[in-house]
Design a protein around this motif. Structure first.
Motif, mmCIF file in Angstrom:
data_model
loop_
_atom_site.group_PDB
_atom_site.id
_atom_site.type_symbol
_atom_site.label_atom_id
_atom_site.label_comp_id
_atom_site.label_asym_id
_atom_site.label_seq_id
_atom_site.Cartn_x
_atom_site.Cartn_y
_atom_site.Cartn_z
ATOM 1 N N GLU A 124 2.363 -1.852 8.324
ATOM 2 C CA GLU A 124 1.506 -0.699 8.443
ATOM 3 C C GLU A 124 1.824 -0.017 7.042
ATOM 4 O OE1 GLU A 124 -0.097 3.386 10.734
ATOM 5 O OE2 GLU A 124 1.120 2.065 11.588
ATOM 6 N N LEU A 140 -3.366 -1.753 8.994
ATOM 7 C CA LEU A 140 -2.337 -2.512 9.745
ATOM 8 C C LEU A 140 -2.609 -4.052 9.375
ATOM 9 C CD1 LEU A 140 -3.550 -1.156 13.254
ATOM 10 C CD2 LEU A 140 -1.783 -0.505 11.913
ATOM 11 N N SER A 155 -6.533 1.291 10.051
ATOM 12 C CA SER A 155 -5.886 1.659 11.537
ATOM 13 C C SER A 155 -7.171 2.214 12.330
ATOM 14 C CB SER A 155 -4.695 2.462 11.436
ATOM 15 O OG SER A 155 -5.241 3.577 10.634
#
Length: 467
Positions: A282, A265, A216
């Motif tokens: 996620e 992600l 992320s």
């Protein structure tokens, strides 16, 4: 066997086309479980059966929440009663119990399919048969160095572990020189479906799963640039991954990737025939992405192929099967259909110069039967309007003559065909005269004007047998 010209041409085109991209589902040993034990004692074996029983039920039923079913929960303490065999092998693994260490034995537990099937039926849970679709997995990751089509070892382990738990066979790309010329990391990241599908042909998988994942900290995964194959003014090699310099793409595949920090992600695209499903995810650890992706894919396929006990009981589905050119071919098709988990019984309804009509008594609806036949690739579905050019004649009667008949196909002996029809007629007599019953049914229903469902005597599903 005399085939109308239109049907002959159709069979040739379909058979030729199928040979070019024939896929095959994979038989999975869904009733087998593995466990590590300290000894060959009965108590250890029974404990292992209880520990693996839940995994087995989830794999066979295709339902993640199967253990919430009260009938299944009640069966877990007696899991050993559902075994029909077991065996031991040596292992290099260690088991730790307190301060003591034991060299483990590998225990293989084989569960009884009929007993498990009855349990699931009592619990009103479906059965996902052992013939499972092969899933080709393409992965592309992005880190501070760029894109990489070569996943880390831990990624593969997480995928294989999750797939084994659900009974879903996976296929992974070879990433060899030939493949690198067809497909780059940028193509995968951009979801260039034309290139992805072209590179996937060699693996003969039943479905494709494409995963794009990144830490992320690298920011959100940008929308995919779907390359239009008709946009000839833009060369596919000029398409770059958004925000990633093209020169970094190849370098990333050659250098080891430094471990990145989560959360992670991912975006997944599952392609199965004409269906495409997407999923975003996620997770704190990268392996969580792959566990979730396989769970979602297994749920999708279980919904497509699992057999749910019907409150209406078994139902008949009628098939007209073409390309049966010998009695041996008929017996092969018969063995294949009778071997399907959903088929309880198969009856011969009628024989024509062009096809054989059979009635299947099944535990599934028409949709599920058609999905299963498509997965097996032994029977190729014909367009519905083709059925109108095939005359229906009960076994034992002469086939009605039609204008424009094609000569007997090359390699088909007329005398052998006569023997074939006589053998089928004898087979019908052994099945209690199903053909005569079918003829009576057709006569009595001739005046019915209501819409006839597909898979009935009046509107059979039309298939071509593939050897």
């Amino acid at each position: 066997m005399r085939l109308p010209l239109a049907v002959s041409l159709l069979l040739f085109v379909q058979c030729f086309g199928l040979a070019a991209h024939l896929h095959a589902a994979q038989q999975v040993d869904i009733y087998r479980a593995q466990a590590l034990v300290k000894s060959q004692s009965e108590s250890e074996r029974n404990a292992a059966a209880r520990a693996t029983f839940g995994e087995l039920i989830v794999r066979v039923s295709g339902q993640r929440d199967a253990l919430d079913n009260p009938v299944i929960r009640a069966a877990v303490p007696n899991a050993q009663n559902y075994l029909f065999g077991f065996s031991y092998k040596s292992s290099s693994e260690k088991l730790i119990e307190g301060t003591r260490s034991f060299t483990a034995l590998a225990l293989q537990l084989d569960y009884e399919p009929q007993a498990i099937g009855k349990l699931l039926k009592d619990a009103q849970l479906p059965i996902w048969p052992a013939q499972r679709p092969k899933l080709l997995v393409w992965l592309v990751s992005k880190d501070q160095r760029g894109l990489s089509v070569v996943p880390e070892v831990i990624d593969m382990q997480a995928l294989n572990s999750a797939a084994s738990y659900r009974g879903l066979p996976l296929v992974f790309p070879k990433h060899d020189q030939t493949e690198e010329m067809l497909l780059s990391a940028g193509d995968l990241w951009d979801l260039n479906l034309e290139k992805i599908k072209a590179a996937s042909v060699r693996y003969k998988a039943d479905a494709i799963l494409i995963g794009r994942y990144t830490p992320s900290s690298m920011g959100p995964i940008p929308p995919a640039v779907i390359v239009d194959p008709l946009a000839t003014e833009i060369a596919a090699t000029d398409i770059e991954a958004p925000g990633v310099p093209q020169e970094n793409t190849s370098a990333a595949t050659e250098l080891p990737v430094e471990p990145s920090q989560g959360p992670w992600l991912a975006e997944w695209l599952l392609i199965h025939g004409d269906n495409q499903t997407t999923q975003k995810d996620e997770t704190p650890e990268v392996k969580g992405l792959f566990n979730n992706a396989i769970e979602q894919a297994a749920d999708y396929f279980a919904n497509q192929y699992a057999i749910m006990p019907s409150s209406q009981g078994a139902q008949p589905i009628v098939l007209r099967i073409g390309n049966i050119k010998s009695f041996a071919a008929f017996k092969q098709a018969q063995a294949y259909l009778q071997g399907l988990a959903m088929v309880q019984r198969m009856e011969i309804v009628s024989v024509t110069a062009e096809s054989v009509v059979v009635r299947l008594t099944t535990e599934a609806d028409v949709r599920l039967l058609m999905n299963t036949l498509a997965l097996g690739r032994r029977l190729n579905l014909v367009q519905e309007n083709v059925a109108s050019v095939v005359p229906q004649v009960s076994a034992g009667n002469e086939a009605s003559s039609t204008e424009g008949e094609a000569p007997l196909p090359e390699g088909i002996d007329a005398e052998a065909m006569a023997d074939f029809e006589r053998a089928l007629a004898s087979e019908q007599m052994a099945n209690g005269g199903a053909a005569e019953v079918a003829a009576d049914d057709q006569t009595s229903d001739a005046s019915v004007t209501a819409v006839v469902p597909a898979g009935s005597l009046q509107d059979p599903l039309v298939y071509v047998w593939q050897k």
